[in-house]
Design an enzyme around this catalytic site. Structure first.
Site, short mmCIF file in Angstrom:
data_model
loop_
_atom_site.label_atom_id
_atom_site.label_comp_id
_atom_site.label_asym_id
_atom_site.label_seq_id
_atom_site.Cartn_x
_atom_site.Cartn_y
_atom_site.Cartn_z
N GLU A 6 67.49 81.88 10.74
CA GLU A 6 67.07 82.27 12.04
C GLU A 6 66.77 80.83 12.70
O GLU A 6 65.53 80.47 13.07
CB GLU A 6 65.71 83.06 11.74
CG GLU A 6 65.89 84.32 10.98
CD GLU A 6 64.58 84.85 10.49
OE1 GLU A 6 63.67 83.97 10.42
OE2 GLU A 6 64.60 85.73 9.57
N PRO A 7 67.70 79.90 13.05
CA PRO A 7 67.26 78.75 13.86
C PRO A 7 67.33 79.00 15.38
O PRO A 7 67.80 79.82 15.99
CB PRO A 7 68.68 78.03 13.54
CG PRO A 7 69.76 79.08 13.41
CD PRO A 7 69.13 80.23 12.72
N ARG A 23 64.78 76.06 17.57
CA ARG A 23 64.69 74.97 18.05
C ARG A 23 65.92 74.05 17.97
O ARG A 23 66.32 73.43 19.10
CB ARG A 23 63.62 74.24 17.10
CG ARG A 23 63.03 72.95 17.92
CD ARG A 23 62.32 72.13 16.75
NE ARG A 23 61.28 72.69 16.35
CZ ARG A 23 59.85 72.99 16.84
NH1 ARG A 23 59.65 72.34 17.96
NH2 ARG A 23 59.06 73.84 16.28
N ARG A 32 53.51 72.00 24.66
CA ARG A 32 53.70 71.25 23.24
C ARG A 32 52.80 69.89 23.25
O ARG A 32 52.32 69.85 22.10
CB ARG A 32 55.13 71.02 23.07
CG ARG A 32 56.10 72.34 23.24
CD ARG A 32 57.29 72.06 22.30
NE ARG A 32 57.14 72.14 20.97
CZ ARG A 32 57.06 70.80 20.40
NH1 ARG A 32 57.54 69.83 20.88
NH2 ARG A 32 57.20 70.83 19.15
N TYR A 37 50.13 70.50 20.45
CA TYR A 37 50.82 69.79 19.17
C TYR A 37 50.70 68.62 19.09
O TYR A 37 51.25 67.68 18.20
CB TYR A 37 51.90 70.37 18.63
CG TYR A 37 52.27 71.70 18.76
CD1 TYR A 37 51.74 72.82 18.16
CD2 TYR A 37 53.12 72.21 19.57
CE1 TYR A 37 52.02 74.14 18.30
CE2 TYR A 37 53.58 73.51 19.86
CZ TYR A 37 53.06 74.49 19.06
OH TYR A 37 53.29 75.73 19.53
N CYS A 51 43.34 71.32 35.65
CA CYS A 51 42.25 70.94 35.71
C CYS A 51 41.58 70.63 34.16
O CYS A 51 40.81 71.34 33.76
CB CYS A 51 41.22 71.60 36.66
SG CYS A 51 41.80 71.52 38.12
N TYR A 89 60.89 76.22 23.13
CA TYR A 89 59.35 76.33 23.24
C TYR A 89 58.80 75.67 24.43
O TYR A 89 57.72 75.12 24.10
CB TYR A 89 58.63 75.74 21.70
CG TYR A 89 59.23 76.51 20.40
CD1 TYR A 89 59.08 77.98 20.31
CD2 TYR A 89 60.11 75.88 19.67
CE1 TYR A 89 59.73 78.48 19.21
CE2 TYR A 89 60.51 76.40 18.48
CZ TYR A 89 60.33 77.78 18.23
OH TYR A 89 60.93 78.51 17.08
N1 LLP Z 1 61.98 82.55 12.05
C1 LLP Z 1 60.52 82.86 11.86
C2 LLP Z 1 60.18 84.03 11.29
C3 LLP Z 1 59.84 82.04 12.67
O1 LLP Z 1 58.52 82.23 12.64
C4 LLP Z 1 60.22 81.02 13.44
C5 LLP Z 1 59.45 79.95 14.22
C6 LLP Z 1 61.74 80.73 13.50
C7 LLP Z 1 62.38 81.35 12.74
C8 LLP Z 1 62.50 79.72 14.21
O2 LLP Z 1 62.20 78.30 13.73
P1 LLP Z 1 62.87 77.05 14.28
O3 LLP Z 1 64.33 77.25 13.77
O4 LLP Z 1 62.72 77.21 15.64
O5 LLP Z 1 62.20 75.91 13.51
N2 LLP Z 1 55.91 76.78 19.30
C9 LLP Z 1 55.98 75.69 18.40
C10 LLP Z 1 57.16 76.38 17.35
C11 LLP Z 1 56.65 78.02 16.50
C12 LLP Z 1 57.72 78.35 15.59
C13 LLP Z 1 57.26 79.42 15.36
N3 LLP Z 1 58.22 80.34 14.36
C14 LLP Z 1 56.44 74.61 18.76
O6 LLP Z 1 56.66 74.30 19.93
O7 LLP Z 1 56.93 73.71 18.17
#
Ligand code: LLP
Length: 412
Positions: free
Chosen positions: A272-273, A275, A311, A315, A341, A370
């Protein structure tokens, strides 16, 4: 896909300044080619193995982005009824949708069952029972996986690390077999897989391999007990390089190592990519409003803020900042801040950057994931526009919000 040509920053073959001038700022710009290249890298690396890439909609849920991925045959990982609504609107195939997330409501489950999604990734022992009840009332059978928590440290920011025992996600891997056994008595659900997601922005992917190993031994146990587990879902994809001196691994190498671990098990592999597909494909364009000095610091005040890209504030994330026009001028060490503000409203801190003047444009890099999806109307700031570039063409895929948009649904 973002490069300088004659000192001007381009996305594919489009001069970003042209977009900034016509559409205004703040404005998100995405490269279609970059998105599809990353998706294809997963697809190619998984070829020959039964697999399904379920793009994580939460990373960037713009309809045009989803539609492009749907056209390529992508699956989707959703975490809400709203995300399912978007996928269907974009022409996504419900039979390629997996529903993750830990607080699915009965209404969302019913919507997903009616749409005919492929699989529910359940996060507690109670979820399969609720899905069973709703599926029974609709006269359908649902497939589910349990999301197991393998107690593996993803070594990422604590807010986006999810695979440790004290995190809210999934069920303890040691308790999973017993929960699966209990679901055998449910007549309208069938356990079809095991899922696992240990966190996001993972650069050293060895913890994912470790988790995959643990999941695989669980699958073997379950299969030996007669459960028809046919797939394993390994959750999100790779992290990306946010800093120029930081090298993220290649998608191909990551998947090759993963295949070595799990490729011979005869299972369908799901991933499930989010990012890694859309992150590098997007920038946030912003314009310098003022330059300001305090006794201690230089500030570059821009028209994008924490409500547009949260972000850095949330973070302490680093995003490279590039001028749309490279000039010979000197450099400065400054905080890049927005109009909101809050002292936490910054896009960069103590950043060495070109000594830009009011009126010049900047691109905040790696903002395709994100970014817009986490934007808000805080300080009653309309959310910016989104643009998709394809080769030498570009189009607005979400128009800038107006003041009227800000008060929609409110009454005196
Ligand atoms: N699958 C599940 C169950 C997840 O919770 C997530 C991300 C993904 C897949 C996708 O993961 P990725 O491939 O994007 O790493 N807002 C944060 C990131 C939160 C990620 C939440 N879950 C940021 O801006 O870094």
């Amino acid at each position: 896909m973002f490069h300088y040509k004659d000192r001007r920053l381009f996305c594919e073959q489009v001069d970003l300044e042209e977009i900034a001038q016509k559409i205004g700022t703040p404005c998100y710009v995405y490269s279609e080619q970059s998105i599809m290249d990353a998706w294809q890298a997963y697809e190619d690396a998984l070829s020959g193995l039964p697999h399904l890439i379920c793009y994580a909609v939460k990373a960037n849920s713009n309809l045009a982005v989803l539609a492009r991925l749907a056209r390529a045959g992508s699956g989707f990982d959703i975490v809400s009824g709203g995300e399912l609504f978007r996928v269907l609107k974009a022409g996504g195939d419900p039979a390629r949708v997996v529903f993750s997330g830990m607080g699915k409501t009965a209404a969302e489950i019913e919507f997903a069952l009616k749409a005919g999604i492929r699989n529910f990734n359940c996060e507690s022992e109670f979820e399969p029972a609720l899905i069973d009840e709703i599926a029974g009332s609709l006269g359908v059978t649902a497939q589910f996986s349990l999301r197991v928590n393998p107690d593996v440290d993803a070594v990422t920011h604590p807010y986006i690390s999810t695979g440790l025992r004290d995190h809210k996600f999934g069920v303890d891997i040691a308790a999973a077999t017993e929960i699966y056994r209990k679901t055998l008595s449910l007549r309208n659900v069938r356990a079809s897989g095991v899922s696992c997601h240990i966190g996001s922005q993972i650069i050293d992917y060895s913890p994912i391999l470790e988790a995959a190993g643990k999941v695989l031994s669980l699958v073997e146990t379950l299969q030996s007990e007669g459960l028809g587990i046919d797939h394993i879902d390994l959750g999100g994809g790779l992290g990306i390089s946010y800093q120029e001196n930081e090298d993220a691994p290649l998608i191909r190498d990551f998947i090759t190592d993963l295949r070595d671990r799990i490729g011979r098990a005869g299972l369908t592999v799901m991933i499930e990519p989010g990012r890694s597909i859309v992150g590098p494909a997007g920038v946030l364009l912003t314009r310098v409003l003022y330059r300001k000095k305090s006794p201690a610091k230089e500030f570059v005040v821009v028209d994008a803020a924490m409500n547009d890209l949260i972000r850095p504030a949330l973070y302490k994330a680093h995003h490279e900042i590039k001028p749309l026009r490279r000039t010979e001028g000197g450099s400065v060490i400054a905080d890049v801040v927005g109009p909101v503000c809050e002292t936490g409203d910054f896009l960069a801190r103590d950043r060495e950057m070109p000594d830009v003047r009011p009126g010049s444009w900047l691109a905040i890099a790696s903002a395709g994931a994100y970014g817009f999806v986490q934007a808000s109307n805080y300080n009653s700031r309309p959310r910016g526009a989104e643009v998709l570039v394809e080769g030498d063409k570009w189009r607005v895929i979400r128009s800038r919000e107006t003041f009227e948009d800000l008060i929609r649904g409110e009454s005196l």
